[in-house]
Structures are given as structure tokens and as C-alpha cells.
Design an enzyme around this catalytic site. Structure first.
Site, short mmCIF file in Angstrom:
data_model
loop_
_atom_site.label_atom_id
_atom_site.label_comp_id
_atom_site.label_asym_id
_atom_site.label_seq_id
_atom_site.Cartn_x
_atom_site.Cartn_y
_atom_site.Cartn_z
N ASP A 1 0.64 -1.24 0.09
CA ASP A 1 0.01 -0.10 0.05
C ASP A 1 0.99 1.46 0.03
O ASP A 1 2.01 1.26 0.73
CB ASP A 1 -0.92 -0.12 1.19
N ASN B 1 -10.33 -3.35 -6.43
CA ASN B 1 -9.45 -2.42 -7.39
C ASN B 1 -10.07 -2.18 -8.80
O ASN B 1 -9.52 -1.31 -9.25
CB ASN B 1 -8.02 -2.97 -7.35
C1 FPP Z 1 -2.11 0.01 -3.24
O1 FPP Z 1 -1.60 1.16 -3.23
C2 FPP Z 1 -1.43 -0.83 -4.45
C3 FPP Z 1 -2.33 -1.52 -5.37
C4 FPP Z 1 -3.66 -1.47 -5.70
C5 FPP Z 1 -1.62 -1.84 -6.67
C6 FPP Z 1 -0.32 -2.74 -6.13
C7 FPP Z 1 0.32 -2.89 -7.34
C8 FPP Z 1 1.77 -3.06 -7.64
C9 FPP Z 1 2.77 -2.92 -6.36
C10 FPP Z 1 2.49 -3.63 -8.89
C11 FPP Z 1 2.50 -4.98 -8.70
C12 FPP Z 1 3.31 -5.40 -9.74
C13 FPP Z 1 3.76 -6.75 -9.87
C14 FPP Z 1 4.56 -7.16 -10.90
C15 FPP Z 1 3.40 -7.81 -8.71
P1 FPP Z 1 -2.50 2.65 -3.42
O2 FPP Z 1 -2.53 2.98 -4.83
O3 FPP Z 1 -3.99 2.40 -2.82
O4 FPP Z 1 -1.81 3.67 -2.44
P2 FPP Z 1 -2.32 4.77 -1.92
O5 FPP Z 1 -3.31 4.33 -0.78
O6 FPP Z 1 -1.47 5.72 -1.76
O7 FPP Z 1 -3.35 5.43 -3.05
#
Ligand code: FPP
Length: 237
Positions: free
Chosen positions: A18, A66
Site C-alpha cells: 500500500d 481495485n
Molecule cells: C495499493 O496502493 C496498491 C495497489 C492497488 C497496486 C499494487 C500493485 C503493484 C505494486 C504492482 C505490482 C506488480 C507486480 C509485478 C506484482 P494504493 O494505490 O492504494 O496507494 P495509495 O493508498 O497511496 O493511494
């Protein structure tokens, strides 16, 4: 206690990746750049877990919720998955088994076929098992398992009274994977967000304000030192 190859280390660690969006925002960048950095952290931390001798590691990469995000952000995450899958032969060389947990049906044929091929190519490896939770939801996982049990009841193979916890565990996407011992969530949020809710019944939790793209090997050492100082009692005394 030292973290290096300590036998009391968790057998199974779960990471909630996250804070990618906030990492990008802090730099005046679009959110997708945060995910790109997050994917690099995922590679680095999965390799480090393997070096430490952790046997099972699950990364929460994309939840069933998501899909509600803007299309260009979802597309950017899908393209990161695809480039990871194109570039993942190193896992095969390193004898790492890869399992995708979650429903693969909504993905493009190309992505789904690459996921299935990697699972198949790596199925006999046991140095470490890397589980990627993609289109995963803990409630969906339980429903998926319960439907299979309901079919067995319908066929008359078991009665409702005979349903056990083991049967539910065996029907989950994580079949044959030990329950998660330690869940790490960066970025300051104190929630499980539908991640491994059945499997986390006795898990220890670790929360840190560090955003996932900034999460380092040192941060993992610190979390593991904390874990090693805890007493797990599983309801006993
Ligand atoms: C949550 O952070 C993250 C996600 C919903 C996506 C996670 C995906 C990756 C790290 C890419 C993974 C790639 C591979 C190859 C496995 P957020 O977007 O909710 O962050 P925020 O809370 O700061 O908005």
C-alpha cells in the site's frame, strides 16, 4: 536475535503493498508511477525473503475491489503484471514456485495464459513459494471454497454436520499453503482490507508509515526483529 536465517522466522509472510499512489502524489507524479516503483520493491523484497529462507510469501497486488479505479490506472497495473510475467524466468532459474491466488477469469487471454504457464513451469520448485494475490478477495476466497463443499453436500458425499475447518481451508486458493504467520502493511493504514481473512486467524500484524515504494530490506529486518520478540499463544497461555 538476528534475523538472518533464524529458524523462528515466520514460515509465511503476507505483504499489503500500500501507498504507491501517495508516493507518486508526493512527487507530483501520476499514480501509475507509484505502482511502477511498487513493482520494483516487490521484486527486491521477494528476492530478499528468498535469501532469508522464508518459505511462503504472499503479495496483495490487486483486490477484487481495485477494478473500481480509473481505467488508465487499472491498465497500468495490468501492464506491470504482464511485463513481470514476461521477465520472470529468473524465478524459474531460482527454483521459486509461483501461484496466483484469486479469480483469473476477468484477465485478458494473454495475461491469463502467462499466469497459468508460469504456475505450471514452476509447480515442482520448493526453494520458496511466491503467491501473488491478483483479483483476490478474502470473502470471495471463502465463498469459492464453500460452494465446492455445498456441491459435495448436494451429491450426498457429506452431511452439513461433517463440514470441518480443514475442508474450508482445503477449498481456498491457498490450498496446501500454511496459514500466514505475519502480515506487514506499510503506509500507515491499520486494516486488513479483505486480505487472507480466513488464513490470518492467528497472524501477527506489523504496520509502518513507510510507503510501499520506499520499503527497504532494512524495513523488513526491523519488522522481523519485532516478530521475533513476540510470543504467539494461539489462544493458549
Ligand atoms: C495499493 O496502493 C496498491 C495497489 C492497488 C497496486 C499494487 C500493485 C503493484 C505494486 C504492482 C505490482 C506488480 C507486480 C509485478 C506484482 P494504493 O494505490 O492504494 O496507494 P495509495 O493508498 O497511496 O493511494
Amino acid at each position: 536475535m538476528s534475523v538472518n536465517s533464524n529458524s523462528a522466522l515466520p514460515k509465511h509472510i503476507g505483504f499489503i503493498m500500500d501507498g504507491n499512489g501517495r508516493w507518486a502524489k508526493k512527487r507530483g507524479l501520476e499514480r501509475k508511477f507509484g505502482h511502477r516503483e511498487g513493482a520494483k520493491t516487490f521484486r527486491k523484497i521477494s528476492e530478499y525473503c528468498c535469501e532469508l529462507g522464508i518459505k511462503y510469501v504472499t503479495f496483495y497486488a490487486f483486490s477484487t475491489e481495485n477494478w473500481k479505479r480509473p481505467k488508465d490506472e487499472v491498465d497500468a497495473i495490468m501492464s506491470l503484471f504482464e511485463s513481470y510475467l514476461d521477465d520472470v524466468r529468473s524465478h524459474v532459474d531460482e527454483k521459486i514456485r509461483v501461484i496466483f491466488i484469486g479469480d483469473k477469469a476477468p484477465f485478458s487471454d494473454s495475461l491469463r495464459n502467462k499466469m497459468i504457464a508460469l504456475e505450471e513451469d514452476s509447480k515442482n520448485f520448493d526453494r520458496m513459494t511466491l503467491l501473488l494475490a491478483i483479483n483476490y478477495g478474502g470473502r470471495d476466497d471463502i465463498v469459492y471454497s464453500v460452494k465446492k463443499i455445498a456441491e459435495e453436500v448436494k451429491k450426498g458425499n457429506i452431511t452439513p454436520d461433517e463440514i470441518t475447518e480443514e475442508m474450508i481451508s482445503d477449498g481456498l486458493y491457498t490450498k496446501n499453503v500454511p496459514d500466514v504467520d505475519f502480515i506487514i502493511r506499510p503506509s500507515g493504514e491499520l486494516r486488513l482490507s479483505n486480505f487472507l481473512i480466513w488464513q490470518a486467524a492467528y497472524a501477527e500484524y506489523y504496520f509502518t508509515d513507510v510507503l510501499w515504494p520506499d520499503f527497504s530490506k532494512k524495513d523488513l529486518d526491523k519488522a522481523l526483529e519485532d516478530y521475533l520478540n513476540r510470543k504467539r499463544r494461539y489462544g493458549g497461555i
